[in-house]
Motif scaffolding. Structure first.
Motif, PDB file in Angstrom:
ATOM      1  N   LYS A   5      33.057 -45.889  13.886  1.00 18.59           N
ATOM      2  CA  LYS A   5      32.921 -47.259  13.127  1.00 18.59           C
ATOM      3  C   LYS A   5      34.088 -48.200  13.245  1.00 18.59           C
ATOM      4  O   LYS A   5      33.602 -49.421  13.356  1.00 18.59           O
ATOM      5  CB  LYS A   5      32.254 -47.017  11.769  1.00 18.59           C
ATOM      6  N   GLN A   6      35.059 -47.669  13.009  1.00 21.86           N
ATOM      7  CA  GLN A   6      36.570 -48.761  13.190  1.00 21.86           C
ATOM      8  C   GLN A   6      36.809 -48.892  14.524  1.00 21.86           C
ATOM      9  O   GLN A   6      37.180 -50.249  14.591  1.00 21.86           O
ATOM     10  CB  GLN A   6      37.400 -48.034  12.250  1.00 21.86           C
ATOM     11  N   TYR A  46      38.700 -55.698  11.809  1.00 21.66           N
ATOM     12  CA  TYR A  46      39.220 -54.486  11.324  1.00 21.66           C
ATOM     13  C   TYR A  46      39.091 -54.696   9.723  1.00 21.66           C
ATOM     14  O   TYR A  46      38.632 -53.536   9.235  1.00 21.66           O
ATOM     15  CB  TYR A  46      40.765 -54.397  11.632  1.00 21.66           C
ATOM     16  N   ALA A  47      39.405 -55.538   9.110  1.00 27.61           N
ATOM     17  CA  ALA A  47      39.258 -55.634   7.678  1.00 27.61           C
ATOM     18  C   ALA A  47      37.950 -55.397   7.330  1.00 27.61           C
ATOM     19  O   ALA A  47      37.651 -54.873   6.209  1.00 27.61           O
ATOM     20  CB  ALA A  47      39.998 -57.017   6.956  1.00 27.61           C
ATOM     21  N   LYS A  48      36.965 -56.125   7.695  1.00 27.05           N
ATOM     22  CA  LYS A  48      35.509 -55.892   7.559  1.00 27.05           C
ATOM     23  C   LYS A  48      35.114 -54.544   7.666  1.00 27.05           C
ATOM     24  O   LYS A  48      34.346 -53.929   6.928  1.00 27.05           O
ATOM     25  CB  LYS A  48      34.626 -56.972   8.446  1.00 27.05           C
ATOM     26  N   VAL A  49      35.464 -53.795   8.832  1.00 26.50           N
ATOM     27  CA  VAL A  49      34.935 -52.525   9.168  1.00 26.50           C
ATOM     28  C   VAL A  49      35.605 -51.432   8.270  1.00 26.50           C
ATOM     29  O   VAL A  49      34.784 -50.434   7.922  1.00 26.50           O
ATOM     30  CB  VAL A  49      35.060 -52.065  10.456  1.00 26.50           C
ATOM     31  N   VAL A  50      36.771 -51.844   7.821  1.00 28.54           N
ATOM     32  CA  VAL A  50      37.594 -50.789   6.949  1.00 28.54           C
ATOM     33  C   VAL A  50      36.748 -50.674   5.405  1.00 28.54           C
ATOM     34  O   VAL A  50      36.515 -49.915   4.840  1.00 28.54           O
ATOM     35  CB  VAL A  50      38.701 -51.093   6.679  1.00 28.54           C
ATOM     36  N   ARG A  51      36.414 -52.273   4.995  1.00 32.08           N
ATOM     37  CA  ARG A  51      35.730 -52.355   3.765  1.00 32.08           C
ATOM     38  C   ARG A  51      34.382 -51.565   3.698  1.00 32.08           C
ATOM     39  O   ARG A  51      34.013 -51.250   2.822  1.00 32.08           O
ATOM     40  CB  ARG A  51      35.696 -53.851   3.581  1.00 32.08           C
ATOM     41  N   TRP A  52      33.598 -51.662   4.957  1.00 39.29           N
ATOM     42  CA  TRP A  52      32.260 -51.318   5.084  1.00 39.29           C
ATOM     43  C   TRP A  52      32.331 -49.731   5.102  1.00 39.29           C
ATOM     44  O   TRP A  52      31.497 -49.099   4.483  1.00 39.29           O
ATOM     45  CB  TRP A  52      31.695 -51.967   6.232  1.00 39.29           C
ATOM     46  N   ALA A  62      46.998 -56.427   4.233  1.00 38.15           N
ATOM     47  CA  ALA A  62      47.150 -57.592   3.141  1.00 38.15           C
ATOM     48  C   ALA A  62      47.991 -58.637   3.395  1.00 38.15           C
ATOM     49  O   ALA A  62      49.215 -58.148   4.231  1.00 38.15           O
ATOM     50  CB  ALA A  62      47.789 -56.733   1.900  1.00 38.15           C
ATOM     51  N   VAL A  63      47.495 -59.903   3.068  1.00 39.99           N
ATOM     52  CA  VAL A  63      48.271 -61.148   3.427  1.00 39.99           C
ATOM     53  C   VAL A  63      49.305 -61.162   2.779  1.00 39.99           C
ATOM     54  O   VAL A  63      50.405 -61.689   3.569  1.00 39.99           O
ATOM     55  CB  VAL A  63      47.161 -62.233   3.097  1.00 39.99           C
TER      56      VAL A  63
END
Length: 277
Positions: A5-6, A46-52, A62-63
């Motif tokens: 998924k990631q 990447y950030a989206k799929v990790v959250r999901w 992290a920014v």
């Protein structure tokens, strides 16, 4: 399933971005624009799929503190390659004949940024992190290093020894850098700094992708074990030596910080989801 998924969405971005950048590689400005847009999109995906898929904040990208960490990685990467090319020059196998392209480094900045970010997201952000959670740091380091080396067999002038060298020096060092810092910014900076110095500054071959048009016009000649041959300095003995030393340093830092995950079966390592130190 979590791995797929990631990994797949990031691979799609990497493939499309890589193809676009390769198409416009003769246009420095377009290469810069597309090359910098690709990592931005890849990081967003990447950030989206990790959250999901994991229902957590992707603290490894992290920014906050990202600029300083990338800068540190770049400095280490440039110094690392500087030591390698200095050793090759000391052995009489590298010389500078003058200045090369002025616009070349501009395009190479975008090209190397895209490669560094997408490869780190795939190999350290997804593969290493998830495998480490199941098997521990040492197994994850070995498995992802082998995969990273094999990945470079796809390059035009790839060699088996070049892939092995990449697995030992880069695969090990970049995974160890992630283990030591628990963020992807340092490995991204390290990866970019090495590649940019190699291609855009010193004008040498990069991982079997052919001669580049860097700031310096250079000539590399001599035994392949010293120069790396057609694969480039990454296949040289000095690159492997310095890479192993740097890997040991990062692993020592990881151990001091308590970031090494012991070997385990069927359990996730809590350390891989904690805030970067």
């Amino acid at each position: 399933m979590r791995l797929l998924k990631q990994l797949l969405p990031v691979m799609v971005v990497a493939f499309i971005g890589g193809q676009l950048v390769a198409t416009v590689q003769d246009n420095a400005l377009l290469c810069l624009v597309l090359g910098t847009a690709t990592p931005v999109l890849a990081l967003f995906v990447y950030a989206k799929v990790v959250r999901w898929s994991e229902r957590r904040q992707p603290v490894e990208v992290a920014v906050k503190g990202a600029t300083a960490r990338v800068g540190l990685g770049v400095l280490i990467g440039v110094a690392w390659f500087g030591a390698v090319i200095g050793n090759i020059a000391f052995n009489g196998a590298y010389r500078v004949d003058g200045f090369g392209s002025v616009t070349g480094p501009v395009g190479l900045f975008g090209f190397m940024a895209a490669a560094a970010v997408t490869e780190e997201l795939m190999f350290r952000g997804v593969l290493f992190r998830i495998i480490e959670g199941r098997t521990g740091t040492w197994v994850a380091l070995v498995v992802t290093s082998v995969l990273f080396g094999a990945y470079h067999l796809l390059n035009p002038d790839a060699t088996l020894w070049g892939a092995i060298a990449i697995a030992i020096e880069a695969g090990g060092t970049l995974a160890a850098a992630y283990a030591a810092t628990r963020n992807l910014w340092v490995p991204i900076g390290l990866h970019f700094g090495w590649n940019f110095a190699e291609a855009a500054i010193f004008g040498t071959e990069v991982s079997g992708n052919g001669q580049t048009h860097g700031l310096l016009h250079s000539v590399t000649s001599g035994p392949a074990m010293i120069t790396g041959g057609q694969f480039g300095p990454e296949a040289s003995g000095s690159a492997v030596t310095f890479g192993v030393l740097l890997t040991i340093v990062f692993l020592w830092v990881a151990r001091r910080r308590g970031n090494l995950v012991p070997r385990r079966r069927g359990a996730r390592a809590a350390t891989t989801a904690t805030v970067a130190q």
